[in-house]
Design an enzyme around this catalytic site. Structure first.
Site, short mmCIF file in Angstrom:
data_model
loop_
_atom_site.label_atom_id
_atom_site.label_comp_id
_atom_site.label_asym_id
_atom_site.label_seq_id
_atom_site.Cartn_x
_atom_site.Cartn_y
_atom_site.Cartn_z
N SER A 124 1.08 -1.26 -0.31
CA SER A 124 0.07 -0.17 -0.24
C SER A 124 0.87 1.20 0.25
CB SER A 124 -1.04 0.03 0.93
OG SER A 124 -1.38 -1.63 1.38
N HIS A 145 -1.42 -2.59 -6.71
CA HIS A 145 -2.21 -2.51 -5.86
C HIS A 145 -3.43 -2.85 -5.89
CE1 HIS A 145 -3.62 0.25 -2.21
NE2 HIS A 145 -3.53 -1.13 -1.67
N GLU A 157 -4.05 -0.28 -9.13
CA GLU A 157 -2.86 0.68 -8.71
C GLU A 157 -1.80 0.40 -9.50
OE1 GLU A 157 -4.21 4.56 -5.88
OE2 GLU A 157 -2.91 2.72 -4.85
N ASN A 196 -4.68 5.80 -1.33
CA ASN A 196 -4.73 5.86 0.20
C ASN A 196 -3.53 7.54 0.20
OD1 ASN A 196 -4.97 3.40 1.27
ND2 ASN A 196 -3.02 2.11 0.58
N1 CAA Z 1 -16.85 -12.03 -1.97
C1 CAA Z 1 -17.77 -11.90 -2.61
N2 CAA Z 1 -19.24 -12.03 -2.56
C2 CAA Z 1 -18.94 -10.57 -1.04
C3 CAA Z 1 -17.74 -10.49 -0.66
C4 CAA Z 1 -16.64 -11.34 -0.68
N3 CAA Z 1 -14.73 -11.18 0.03
N4 CAA Z 1 -18.20 -9.47 0.25
C5 CAA Z 1 -18.63 -9.06 0.42
N5 CAA Z 1 -19.92 -9.95 -0.90
C6 CAA Z 1 -21.63 -9.94 -1.25
C7 CAA Z 1 -22.24 -9.80 -0.05
O1 CAA Z 1 -22.37 -11.63 -0.46
C8 CAA Z 1 -22.51 -8.68 -0.78
O2 CAA Z 1 -23.37 -9.86 -1.76
P1 CAA Z 1 -25.87 -9.56 -1.92
O3 CAA Z 1 -25.59 -7.73 -2.17
O4 CAA Z 1 -25.81 -9.53 -3.04
O5 CAA Z 1 -26.09 -9.12 -0.51
C9 CAA Z 1 -22.63 -7.59 -1.19
O6 CAA Z 1 -21.29 -8.12 -1.72
C10 CAA Z 1 -22.22 -6.48 -0.42
O7 CAA Z 1 -21.99 -6.85 0.79
P2 CAA Z 1 -22.25 -6.58 2.29
O8 CAA Z 1 -23.99 -6.53 2.23
O9 CAA Z 1 -22.16 -7.66 2.90
O10 CAA Z 1 -21.24 -5.63 3.11
P3 CAA Z 1 -21.87 -3.69 1.66
O11 CAA Z 1 -23.41 -3.63 1.54
O12 CAA Z 1 -21.57 -2.91 2.98
O13 CAA Z 1 -21.03 -4.39 0.72
C11 CAA Z 1 -18.14 -3.94 0.34
C12 CAA Z 1 -19.16 -4.82 1.15
C13 CAA Z 1 -18.72 -4.01 -0.86
C14 CAA Z 1 -16.85 -4.09 1.12
C15 CAA Z 1 -18.13 -2.23 0.67
O14 CAA Z 1 -18.93 -2.14 1.45
C16 CAA Z 1 -17.55 -1.53 -0.05
O15 CAA Z 1 -17.44 -0.77 -1.23
N6 CAA Z 1 -16.94 -0.93 1.10
C17 CAA Z 1 -15.99 -0.04 1.02
C18 CAA Z 1 -14.42 -0.81 0.47
C19 CAA Z 1 -13.35 0.54 0.11
O16 CAA Z 1 -13.08 1.24 0.37
N7 CAA Z 1 -12.62 0.06 0.05
C20 CAA Z 1 -11.31 0.13 -0.43
C21 CAA Z 1 -10.17 0.06 1.16
S1 CAA Z 1 -8.69 0.61 0.97
C22 CAA Z 1 -7.75 -0.35 0.73
O17 CAA Z 1 -8.21 -1.06 0.61
C23 CAA Z 1 -6.07 0.23 -0.26
C24 CAA Z 1 -5.03 -0.14 0.66
O18 CAA Z 1 -3.67 -0.11 0.43
C25 CAA Z 1 -5.63 0.70 1.99
#
Ligand code: CAA
Length: 300
Positions: A124, A145, A157, A196
């Site tokens: 990251s 990334h 990225e 990030n």
């Molecule tokens: N595999 C398969 N399906 C998954 C899954 C996985 N690992 N995780 C969640 N899902 C599915 C769920 O089954 C659910 O399906 P339905 O809509 O059909 O029920 C759907 O995705 C939505 O999941 P949830 O209902 O559990 O929760 P949600 O609506 O909050 O969605 C999320 C989850 C997609 C993670 C969403 O909350 C999101 O986009 N969050 C932000 C994530 C983000 O910002 N990520 C970047 C982080 S920063 C980073 O990664 C960089 C770094 O270096 C730090």
């Protein structure tokens, strides 16, 4: 898509990111994948997270059960670094965000990696140029990334280190496309790349609001989800990516930019010391239940 003929991929680290990256490689790109970690329990946990995620796709109707089994059969868990690496055209490293640990790993991988294979880091914030310097072929080292959860987030990225060749950049852009992802190119190896660099200061500010007693974690997250349309509030997102990972990135920023505006939040530091890492440890700003299915001690 044209480009190198990638068939065998090794993912180093079966943690929160590594298991998801391995899954995307097998599920969307159709690669033959080796998933490596340093302890059997870590690879077992990674495989179990992949099974859970595939089951979610099947439950949603997006994937047939037979196809899920076929994807799983293309992912081979192992502890044997040499055997995994020497047959791969692409190695994606998703180990813990610790520069010393990563440099040791790159030295080891470089001993066994074919000279034309690509070594991509999911770091990251650690310098791709520095990671490349620990290898025999820094022109083949590049940043790739992914975002958490890799199975769902559509972006990669791509980061060019000082010695990364054009051919390597092009090859990973092609591979990303095969994985069904969009790419952006970071033309310079700058800490935190694009996302990030923007995200971490926001997460730090959210933690400062908590420690200053300005609002509750719930209200801060409600404000940002409803006021900015983020899918998750910043404190839930901190729990989701891991407070230890976020702290590691802030520390790299402080060291590389030498600018106090990147100073980590003391509250996050304290919570990491207390083992309140978020989802992976079962508790952070929120309660997440049993840590067993998502905990990752070895990988990001
Ligand atoms: N595999 C398969 N399906 C998954 C899954 C996985 N690992 N995780 C969640 N899902 C599915 C769920 O089954 C659910 O399906 P339905 O809509 O059909 O029920 C759907 O995705 C939505 O999941 P949830 O209902 O559990 O929760 P949600 O609506 O909050 O969605 C999320 C989850 C997609 C993670 C969403 O909350 C999101 O986009 N969050 C932000 C994530 C983000 O910002 N990520 C970047 C982080 S920063 C980073 O990664 C960089 C770094 O270096 C730090």
């Amino acid at each position: 898509v044209s480009g190198p003929n990638i068939r065998k991929v090794t993912v180093l680290g079966a943690g929160l990111m590594g298991h998801g990256i391995a899954q995307v490689c097998a599920q969307t790109a159709g690669y033959d994948v080796t998933l490596l970690d340093v302890k059997q329990e870590f690879v077992d946990r990674g495989m179990s997270m992949i099974r859970d995620s595939l089951a979610k796709f099947v439950a949603k109707g997006g994937l047939e059960k037979g196809k899920a089994d076929e994807i799983l059969s293309r992912i081979h868990p192992t502890l044997d670094l040499r055997a995994a690496v020497e047959k791969s055209q692409l190695v994606i490293e998703a180990a813990t965000e610790d520069p010393k640990l990563k440099l040791d790993l790159y030295r080891k991988v470089s001993e066994h990696l074919p000279p034309d294979a690509i070594l991509a880091s999911n770091t990251s914030s650690i310098s791709i140029t520095l990671l490349g310097s620990a290898t025999k072929n820094p022109e083949n080292v590049v940043g790739m990334h992914f975002f958490n959860p890799p199975q769902l987030m559509p972006l990669i990225e791509v980061i060019r280190g000082a010695k990364t060749s054009d051919a390597t950049v092009e090859a990973v852009r092609v591979a990303a496309k095969q994985m069904g992802k969009e790419t952006v190119l970071c033309k310079k190896d700058s800490p935190g790349f694009i996302v990030n660099r923007i995200l971490l200061p926001a997460l730090t500010e959210a933690a400062l609001l908590v420690s200053e007693g300005v609002a509750t974690p719930e209200d801060i997250d409600k404000a940002v989800t409803l006021g900015l349309s983020w899918p998750m509030g910043p404190l839930k997102l901190l729990d989701y990516v891991g407070l230890d990972t976020a702290l590691g990135i802030s520390e790299v920023f402080m060291q590389e930019f030498q600018d106090s505006k990147y100073r980590p939040s003391p509250l996050i530091r304290q919570m990491v010391r207390a083992g309140l890492l978020g989802r992976k440890s079962g508790k952070g700003f929120y309660e997440w239940g049993s840590p067993s299915s998502t905990k990752s001690s070895s990988g990001k």
